[in-house]
Design an enzyme around this catalytic site. Structure first.
Site, PDB file in Angstrom:
ATOM      1  N   ASP A 180       9.870   6.405   4.382  1.00  0.00           N
ATOM      2  CA  ASP A 180       9.394   6.932   3.099  1.00  0.00           C
ATOM      3  C   ASP A 180      10.357   8.024   2.625  1.00  0.00           C
ATOM      4  O   ASP A 180      10.400   9.106   3.205  1.00  0.00           O
ATOM      5  CB  ASP A 180       7.992   7.507   3.240  1.00  0.00           C
ATOM      6  CG  ASP A 180       7.377   7.912   1.906  1.00  0.00           C
ATOM      7  OD1 ASP A 180       8.090   7.902   0.877  1.00  0.00           O
ATOM      8  OD2 ASP A 180       6.180   8.234   1.896  1.00  0.00           O
ATOM      9  N   CYS A 188       7.799   4.377  -4.654  1.00  0.00           N
ATOM     10  CA  CYS A 188       9.119   4.310  -4.013  1.00  0.00           C
ATOM     11  C   CYS A 188       9.345   2.970  -3.306  1.00  0.00           C
ATOM     12  O   CYS A 188      10.006   2.091  -3.819  1.00  0.00           O
ATOM     13  CB  CYS A 188       9.286   5.432  -2.985  1.00  0.00           C
ATOM     14  SG  CYS A 188       9.134   7.092  -3.622  1.00  0.00           S
ATOM     15  N   ARG A 189       8.762   2.855  -2.119  1.00  0.00           N
ATOM     16  CA  ARG A 189       9.055   1.711  -1.258  1.00  0.00           C
ATOM     17  C   ARG A 189       8.523   0.388  -1.788  1.00  0.00           C
ATOM     18  O   ARG A 189       9.261  -0.609  -1.832  1.00  0.00           O
ATOM     19  CB  ARG A 189       8.501   1.965   0.150  1.00  0.00           C
ATOM     20  CG  ARG A 189       9.138   3.153   0.825  1.00  0.00           C
ATOM     21  CD  ARG A 189       8.481   3.485   2.152  1.00  0.00           C
ATOM     22  NE  ARG A 189       7.126   4.004   1.934  1.00  0.00           N
ATOM     23  CZ  ARG A 189       6.256   4.250   2.910  1.00  0.00           C
ATOM     24  NH1 ARG A 189       6.588   4.005   4.162  1.00  0.00           N
ATOM     25  NH2 ARG A 189       5.065   4.734   2.633  1.00  0.00           N
ATOM     26  N   SER A 190       7.261   0.345  -2.162  1.00  0.00           N
ATOM     27  CA  SER A 190       6.702  -0.950  -2.576  1.00  0.00           C
ATOM     28  C   SER A 190       7.285  -1.464  -3.893  1.00  0.00           C
ATOM     29  O   SER A 190       7.606  -2.657  -3.986  1.00  0.00           O
ATOM     30  CB  SER A 190       5.175  -0.917  -2.591  1.00  0.00           C
ATOM     31  OG  SER A 190       4.672   0.075  -3.438  1.00  0.00           O
ATOM     32  N   CYS A 241       2.565   0.438  -0.346  1.00  0.00           N
ATOM     33  CA  CYS A 241       2.853   1.711   0.317  1.00  0.00           C
ATOM     34  C   CYS A 241       1.794   2.701  -0.141  1.00  0.00           C
ATOM     35  O   CYS A 241       0.881   2.335  -0.876  1.00  0.00           O
ATOM     36  CB  CYS A 241       4.282   2.199   0.049  1.00  0.00           C
ATOM     37  SG  CYS A 241       4.651   2.604  -1.666  1.00  0.00           S
ATOM     38  N   ASN A 254       2.875   3.639  -4.290  1.00  0.00           N
ATOM     39  CA  ASN A 254       3.442   2.649  -5.211  1.00  0.00           C
ATOM     40  C   ASN A 254       4.437   3.275  -6.184  1.00  0.00           C
ATOM     41  O   ASN A 254       4.490   2.929  -7.361  1.00  0.00           O
ATOM     42  CB  ASN A 254       2.332   1.909  -5.954  1.00  0.00           C
ATOM     43  CG  ASN A 254       2.777   0.612  -6.625  1.00  0.00           C
ATOM     44  OD1 ASN A 254       2.276   0.267  -7.681  1.00  0.00           O
ATOM     45  ND2 ASN A 254       3.706  -0.110  -6.049  1.00  0.00           N
TER      46      ASN A 254
END
Length: 153
Positions: free
Chosen positions: A121, A12-14, A7, A10
């Site tokens: 996000d 939150c999402r990933s 993302c 690096n």
């Protein structure tokens, strides 16, 4: 199988996707390598966002990931590199060397629904609601990915 989630930062999402898939492959007894990275260098050396960690804990997971930026060699070391949104995928394709081994895909393609293919996000939202939504999206996609890519017995 080697899988990298990417993302923008690096945080939150990933790293959430990394924690989710690591847990799922461990439960399935699969010997896969799972990691995550960023397009930008903002969070290199830092732990995931506190709200990300809180939602992981709510689901019985944790992360000891330290933020890192994607490297050229990642495109040869991983089988799949997943972007969380179209911007991530576009950036990854621009960064990829010409003879890259990795398949660059949108993680949401494994959602199997036209709606909700973008892993939202949650960073700029207040509270953890967006992180919970993100977790649900990621868990569904990772489950379907494993079902499709698991080696036949």
């Amino acid at each position: 199988m080697k899988v990298l989630f990417v993302c923008i930062g690096n945080s939150c999402r990933s790293p959430m996707a990394e924690a989710v898939l690591k847990d799922m492959v461990a439960r399935e007894g699969l010997d896969w390598v799972v990691d995550s990275a960023a397009i930008a260098d903002w969070n290199v050396g830092y732990s995931p966002e506190d709200r990300c960690l809180a939602v992981l804990r709510e689901n019985g997971l944790d992360s000891c990931h330290v933020g890192r930026q994607i490297r050229t060699e990642d495109f040869d070391q991983f089988d799949y590199i997943f972007g969380m949104d179209e911007g991530n995928v576009r950036d990854l394709k621009e960064l990829a060397p010409a003879q890259s081994r990795a398949r660059i895909e949108l993680l949401g393609n494994y959602r199997m629904k036209e709606l909700d293919k973008i892993i939202f996000d949650p960073y700029f939202e207040r509270g953890v609601h967006g992180f919970r939504r993100c977790y649900t999206q990621i868990a569904i996609c990772c489950k379907i990915f494993i079902q499709q890519k698991r080696p036949s017995a």
